[in-house]
Design an enzyme around this catalytic site. Structure first.
Site: not given
Lengths: 647, 766
Positions: A420, A424, A466
């Protein structure tokens, strides 16, 4: 069952509120999520289901009788039973908890360095809310003092709920509100404190830190072989600080060239092997985007490298590059120096965009989902409301991408490169999901743990950022439910193939509960390098220690080893469902639905019992016939084929 | 008008037709393709060199063969039959490519070159030669035939014949009448040799007082009696001959009241709770002046029949549930999006489309309303009266669902079938009109029974161990509605049934006094349709029968369980109830629904209503599979019944997946258990009873109850390759929509396409 008793009191169950008393023996509260799968000795199955169903709400009480009988002592206590090294920080009486399902109630709040514990004794049975502080995303003081002089606090949680409390204005203005104390311990990182995982000292019979060893996992896949080798070029994280130290790369690319390739890939995340097909040798490799930039920069080394990946698979003269992003986003990345592989530069390669959106879109989607499901689902427009969150649509695109990858590798015998932007987030989702489809090993409990350790933890999914462990900055744009989404996708697969996975729903819910709880070290930090530096394996307990010490609880009894069977799910909204057992579990009107598993276990017990009786009788008959005469040669025992007695 | 070629009926009918075909084509490939015909079945028209479309994507799998229209079915006989698929039920009356005429929803002819299309009805003309025939079936199949190589005139004739014969002018033209007449006489000899008059049928039909008596005793309804005033349908045209009424009402009273009810349908007892509350259904009273008086008398009588004199709650179903037209239009819409719309395009807004169809909303509404009735019966000791204009549609659904929730007996196979007999067939559900078998009046068509089956499936989906039967059973049952050979789904009322069957008996020279069940059997004798082996697919391996209660939770719960009673006033009922219940004296202080309000981030908190508390209380305990079962009613827990709606859709078929793979594993385990049990019996002799495991009712002995047998230890127990989420049905050749274009890879994309750039699509050519 001392062991399981203590285990029980550990965290996973705590992540939610269930009355301690319900849990009788362990006196811990458990999350609703643990429904039928509750960790307990087998005989406890029944009591378990009692507890679960009680749950009408997580927070609802269960049968008074059970409580009274089994737990006379604990149910009177106002404080929780503490974990090793857990200490009470503050307590307050007369706090009101506004349960969105059953109404307001008054009780005692205890805050420890690990949890918030609310207990209301007025109810019969007593009501308990037990929440690891790691779950708290933010604490808000709501409004100013109300008419009656109450101070009200709202807790927004990472696990799809909001909690609201109120207490009387403090007479002593110097004294801190208990919620200020809570804020301190809910956000230890922001307050210079340590995350509880570093203090928690539980010892388990299993050591989860030993579950994954990169070299043996590659060995399991047959690496090294004539085309792939293991390199230690990243041993000190010099080539790439977000990659693991052990990497598998094509044999004919020397370490020196790897370094040059790394210059052309974002964050130095060069293409490396994730999985190799045992027969065709087609591979799944992962990396970050190439640093093409607006000027269309090229790298001979990178081109050669991808050619080498393709050549390592003799079956195909093509290489597929799956770019997880929408093509527009990929193009936009050129402005920032990134981009995607042009087909001019990469002969024999075909580039496919999978149109999966970025972390911000996903965060927003989950936020909308929470609005739709918590606390209550509106009676009308449920499906269109659900559709408007796009959550299932995103799930579908991720699964569709993974399916295409798996299909290329399995049916097309073609190697694929997946990336991407940084490789990750979406990349990890795609590689791990396609590996789940391709390789039955990852569908076992240990295999799944290996998959997470490998594709997520060692390859640097930034869990700390995240999730924001212990960090009060809840608006941080780096937060995103990428991992939750992945687990949701796995759940979707288990729904379509109920017999193909060794683990059950409770296993997945437990992983998500401890993603936030900060009880275990597994999901701390952003990379292998950081974990090593923080000495996580030394200083904390692994989630797998807890899980592998009571596998029974997490096992899907219907599991059939599909061995080499590749799963091709139907990626269609006709089959994708909202994971109610996770997202709606706080709602008391929702009953966990896992009776199939429970019933299967009952049947297994029945079979074992019958087998025992048959064996006994058979022995008796044999003895008798031996002692009497040989006339009974045609006894029934012989005509019957043996049946399995093991699962 | 059509050339009728009478063929000698052959007696192959009980052989699976496909197998015989296979043999034949192997022997003589070019030979004439013979249909297998039932007794009394004749070929009406036929055409050769027809292509049956198998896949929308390419024609390479298409089958060539002969298309035949008989007075019973549309039959296609392939030239080279592909090997029979293991994954399909082999039907004893229908071949793999057969469709009963009654199953046809729409007959559409197309001429591609002229761009013409016509839906054919009865006695119509067709001005073009069709190149294609598309049959839309009531069981949701869509079958397509192409005539590119066929004689245009013969093709046209066959199309017209199919259209004509699928619109019978009269009910007696339905093939069942011909078939059962022949069958009766042909098999006469066998019956004399010993079989019982009712053919060993275990399901009570409720056409005689004894069936009702048994039901009264079973439920302990001591204050209710069987009443024969409707014998010979003297009072009501739509009630059964025998009904159950309060003992305190004399025949004379009932006769007197009956004139005020629609169609003279006096209140009809359905079921009694162990606490004495009764479930009663009745039609509206037409005369408002009389209504109050009669209501009062009837309600008093019902109260008198309650040992605790529990109050009576009336629920007016017309006011709180969707009407039959709404239900029909919901079904049409959900069918449209499931099988007719192109798969990928309907993916895009799938959830909204499902919602807009309102099908699930209606399913939920019926479940919810029934659960509320359960609250009154179980939680409040009140008797419940279901009232509906004619008491022949919505009441059937609600009364059977209430009983299914409250009484585990109805969750056994025989119990379920008796429930359908009692609350549908005998209560006068207009199957003939609702199924629209004669295709005369579309306005009367409504899939109420289908809706009921869907509700049952929802319960089954939530409580998989509570039912003796499987979703395959429900699906086969729904398909049986479209096979006109059973008396169950053919008539509007017991009286109509009796009348037609009497005429029929006269015409076919069947002696007076013969039991109807003998000469025109109901659907419940499953051996008419399926082999014993295939019938085992009906058995739910998880079923917790009464004998197995010991396995559960250590503590055995009985159906009677103590319950908390809540304050007797009905505070705060939900909106739907308020609308629904005008009966009862209680004033209803209103309160906002918990759900309807906008919720701020931290929503305010409300107290529960008694009914909410009742449900919460119930859900807080472990569900007793042999006790009361209340379905989860949140919208998120009402799901699309995939086996029924998506079984023919190739794109939705999960290879080696779906719930059947769990069923497979469970069946094997239960089979092992049963082997062990029979071993034990062999040791112990017949008498010493080990508790029979799941099913107390099925014969355990020689026949294995499970479709999937225990594997020997050497086998892997991997699900067989033919399993899929459509099992035991197959989409192959059963769903061929028109005008779908796509490549195989599109199957894997499934709608992701809209997100893909054209560039990407162009790349993705492999």
């Amino acid at each position: 069952m001392e062991k399981s008793g203590s285990i029980d009191s550990l965290g996973s169950k705590r992540s939610s509120s269930r009355q301690p008393s319900v849990d009788s023996l362990s006196s811990t509260s458990t999350s609703r999520s643990d429904r039928s799968a509750q960790a307990k000795p087998p005989s406890a199955m029944s009591s378990d289901s009692v507890a679960t169903s009680a749950e009408l709400s997580p927070e609802l009480r269960v049968k008074p009788k059970t409580l009274a009988k089994q737990v006379p002592r604990d149910s009177d206590k106002e404080e929780p039973q503490l974990l090793p090294n857990e200490t009470v920080q503050d307590m307050a009486q007369d706090v009101t908890y506004f349960c969105p399902f059953i109404g307001a109630m008054r009780g005692t709040v205890t805050v420890t360095n690990y949890r918030l514990f609310f207990k209301c004794m007025d109810r019969e049975p007593a009501f308990v809310l037990d929440l690891p502080l790691g779950v708290v995303s933010r604490v808000e003081k709501i409004g100013s003092a109300s008419s009656r002089g109450d101070v009200s606090y709202g807790l927004v949680c990472k696990d799809m709920r909001n909690l609201r409390f109120a207490h009387k204005q403090m007479d002593d203005t110097l004294r801190k509100s208990i919620f200020e104390v809570l804020m301190k311990f809910a956000f230890p990182v922001s307050n210079g404190l340590q995350i509880f995982a570093f203090e928690y000292g539980q010892v388990f019979p299993e050591n989860g830190w030993k579950v994954y060893d990169a070299v043996s996992e590659y060995k399991r896949q047959g690496i090294p072989n004539e085309s792939w080798r293991i390199t230690k070029v990243n041993d000190h994280y010099e080539v790439c600080d977000t990659y693991p130290s052990t990497l598998a790369v094509p044999v004919n690319i020397p370490d020196e060239e790897l370094k040059r390739v790394s210059a052309f890939r974002a964050k130095g995340r060069i293409p490396v092997l994730s999985w190799i097909h045992p027969e065709s040798q087609a591979t799944v490799t992962r990396c970050s985007q190439p640093m093409v930039g607006v000027n269309g920069k090229r790298s001979k080394e990178d081109e050669k490298y991808l050619q080498a990946i393709m050549d390592a698979n003799a079956q195909s003269h093509k290489l597929f590059i799956f770019d997880a992003r929408p093509s527009v986003n990929a193009a936009a990345n050129k402005m920032k120096g990134g981009g995607y592989e042009s087909e001019d530069a990469y002969q024999n390669a075909e580039l496919v965009f999978l149109d999966i959106h970025n972390i911000h879109v996903m965060r927003e989607s989950l936020r909308k989902l929470k609005d739709v499901v918590y606390p209550n689902i509106e009676d009308s427009h449920w499906l269109s409301n659900l559709e408007s969150t796009h959550w299932l649509e995103h799930i579908k695109l991720i699964l569709a991408g993974a399916l295409r990858i798996a299909d290329k590798v399995e049916s097309g015998k073609t190697s694929v490169v997946v990336h991407c932007s940084d490789g990750w987030d979406r990349t990890g989702q795609l590689t791990s999901l396609s590996m789940l489809m391709l390789d039955g090993y990852y569908r076992t409990i240990r295999g799944f743990e290996v998959l997470l350790e490998k594709e997520w933890l060692s390859f640097g999914h930034r869990f700390q950022l995240r999730i924001g462990h212990g960090d009060k900055n809840h608006t941080d744009a780096d937060r995103s439910p990428v991992f939750i989404q992945f687990i949701d996708c796995v759940w979707q697969l288990t729904r379509q193939f109920p017999a193909a996975f060794e683990f059950n729903e409770y296993f997945l819910v437990t992983i998500l509960d401890h993603l936030y709880s900060c009880l275990f070290g597994t999901f701390l930090c952003n990379s292998e390098q950081q974990r090593l530096k923080e000495e996580i394996p030394k200083r904390t307990v692994s989630l797998w220690s807890y899980i592998n010490s009571q596998l029974e609880e997490f096992t899907n009894p219907l599991y059939v080893n599909y061995s080499n069977h590749v799963l091709f799910p139907v990626v269609s909204l006709r089959h994708l469902e909202l994971w109610v057992g996770y997202y709606i579990r706080w709602n008391p009107r929702m009953r966990p639905q896992e009776p199939v598993h429970q019933r299967y276990k009952e049947l297994l017990a029945k079979r074992a019992e019958l087998q025992k009786r048959v064996d006994e009788l058979q022995r008796e008959v044999t003895n008798r016939s031996a002692s009497s005469s040989s006339e009974r040669a045609g006894s029934p025992t012989r005509s019957i084929t043996p049946v399995q007695t093991f699962v | 008008m059509f050339s009728v070629k009478p063929l000698k009926p052959t007696f192959k009918c009980y052989l699976p037709p496909v197998q015989t075909d296979v043999k034949k084509t192997i022997e003589q490939p070019i030979k004439k393709l013979e249909p297998s015909l039932l007794q009394g079945e004749i070929v009406v028209n036929e055409v050769n060199f027809v292509r049956k479309c198998i896949s929308a994507e390419s024609s390479q799998d298409d089958l060539w063969g002969k298309l035949i229209c008989t007075n019973f079915k549309v039959s296609f006989i392939p030239q080279d039959a592909p090997p029979k698929q293991k994954s399909k039920l082999s039907h004893l009356l229908l071949g793999e490519h057969d469709i009963p005429l009654t199953c046809l929803e729409q007959v559409v002819t197309v001429n591609d070159t002229k761009g013409k299309k016509k839906v054919l009805g009865s006695n119509q003309k067709l001005k073009f030669n069709p190149t294609e025939l598309i049959l839309y079936c009531k069981d949701l199949r869509i079958i397509r035939f192409c005539f590119d190589e066929a004689g245009p005139e013969s093709a046209k004739k066959v199309c017209l014949a199919i259209a004509h014969y699928s619109h019978p002018a009269d009910i007696q033209l339905l093939f069942g009448f011909e078939y059962q007449g022949r069958r009766y006489h042909e098999s006469k000899g066998e019956r004399v040799n010993g079989s019982t008059p009712r053919g060993g049928l275990q399901t009570p039909i409720f056409d005689r007082p004894s069936d009702w008596d048994r039901e009264i005793k079973r439920t302990g309804a001591s204050e209710w009696r069987v009443c024969a005033i409707n014998e010979n349908y003297a009072i009501s045209q739509s009630l059964p001959e025998y009904i159950v009424v309060p003992v305190s009402l004399a025949d004379q009273d009932l006769k007197q009241y009956s004139i005020f009810y629609t169609d003279q349908r006096i209140p009809l007892w359905c079921w009694n709770h162990v606490n004495g509350s009764a479930l009663v259904r009745m039609a509206n009273i037409n005369d408002p002046l009389q209504q109050k008086k009669i209501d009062q008398r009837v309600f008093t009588a019902i109260t008198k029949s309650h040992p605790q004199r529990g109050e009576v709650v009336r629920s007016d179903l017309d006011k709180c549930l969707p009407n039959i037209q709404d239900i029909q239009s919901a079904f049409v819409k959900i069918r449209q999006i499931c099988v007719i719309d192109p798969f990928e395009e309907s993916e895009e807004r799938w959830l909204t489309s499902v919602e807009n169809s309102r099908w699930l909303e209606f399913v939920r509404a019926f479940l919810k309303h029934s659960a509320e009735m359960v609250y009154y019966l179980e939680g409040k000791n009140s008797s419940v009266v279901l009232q509906e204009g004619e008491d022949r549609d919505l009441s059937c659904v609600v009364s059977s669902l209430v009983q299914l929730m409250l009484d585990p007996h109805y969750r056994s196979l025989i119990g379920f079938q008796s429930l359908v007999q009692k609350e549908w067939v005998m209560a006068g559900h207009r199957f003939l009109d609702r199924c629209n078998h004669l295709k005369k009046n579309d306005k009367e068509e409504s899939p109420l029974f289908m809706l009921f089956l869907d509700c049952v499936w929802q319960m089954m989906n939530q409580y998989p161990a509570a039912f003796e039967f499987t979703e395959t059973y429900l699906t086969v049952l729904s398909d049986s509605m479209w096979i006109p050979l059973f008396s169950t789904f053919l008539f509007n009322s017991p009286k109509q049934r009796a009348q037609y069957l009497m005429d029929f008996a006269k015409n076919k020279a069947i002696p007076q006094g013969e039991d109807q069940v003998v000469y025109f059997p109901p659907v419940w004798n499953w051996s008419q349709q399926l082999s014993i082996k295939d019938q085992t697919l009906f058995n739910n391996p998880m079923y917790v029968g009464k004998g197995a209660a010991c396995v559960q939770n250590g503590e055995v719960k009985t159906f009677r369980r103590t319950k908390k009673t809540y304050s007797s006033t009905m505070r705060g009922t939900s909106a739907s109830q308020r609308n629904g219940l005008k009966g009862g004296e209680e004033p209803l202080p209103r309160r906002g629904s918990l759900l309807s309000e906008l919720k701020p981030d931290f929503s305010p908190v409300k107290d529960e209503s008694p009914i909410e508390r009742f449900f919460r209380d119930w859900f807080s305990r472990p569900a007793d599979q042999q006790g009361v079962l209340i379905p989860l009613l949140m919208p998120s827990h009402v799901a699309l019944w995939k086996l029924f709606f998506l079984r023919w859709v190739p794109e939705a078929c999960i290879p080696k997946g779906g719930p059947i793979t769990a069923y497979h594993k469970l069946s094997q385990l239960v089979d092992e258990i049963e082997i062990l049990q029979s071993k034990l019996r062999q040791y112990k002799g017949p008498s010493s009873g080990s508790t029979p495991l799941p099913s107390p009712s099925g014969p355990l002995s020689d026949q294995r109850r499970m479709y999937f047998k225990a594997s020997s230890p050497s086998d892997s127990s991997t699900p067989p390759d033919y399993l899929s989420s459509s099992f035991p049905f197959t989409p192959v050749g059963n769903l061929c929509r028109r005008g779908i274009h796509g490549t195989p890879i599109s199957k894997f994309l499934n709608g992701a396409r809209i997100w893909l750039s054209t560039e990407t699509l162009a790349n993705d050519t492999v």
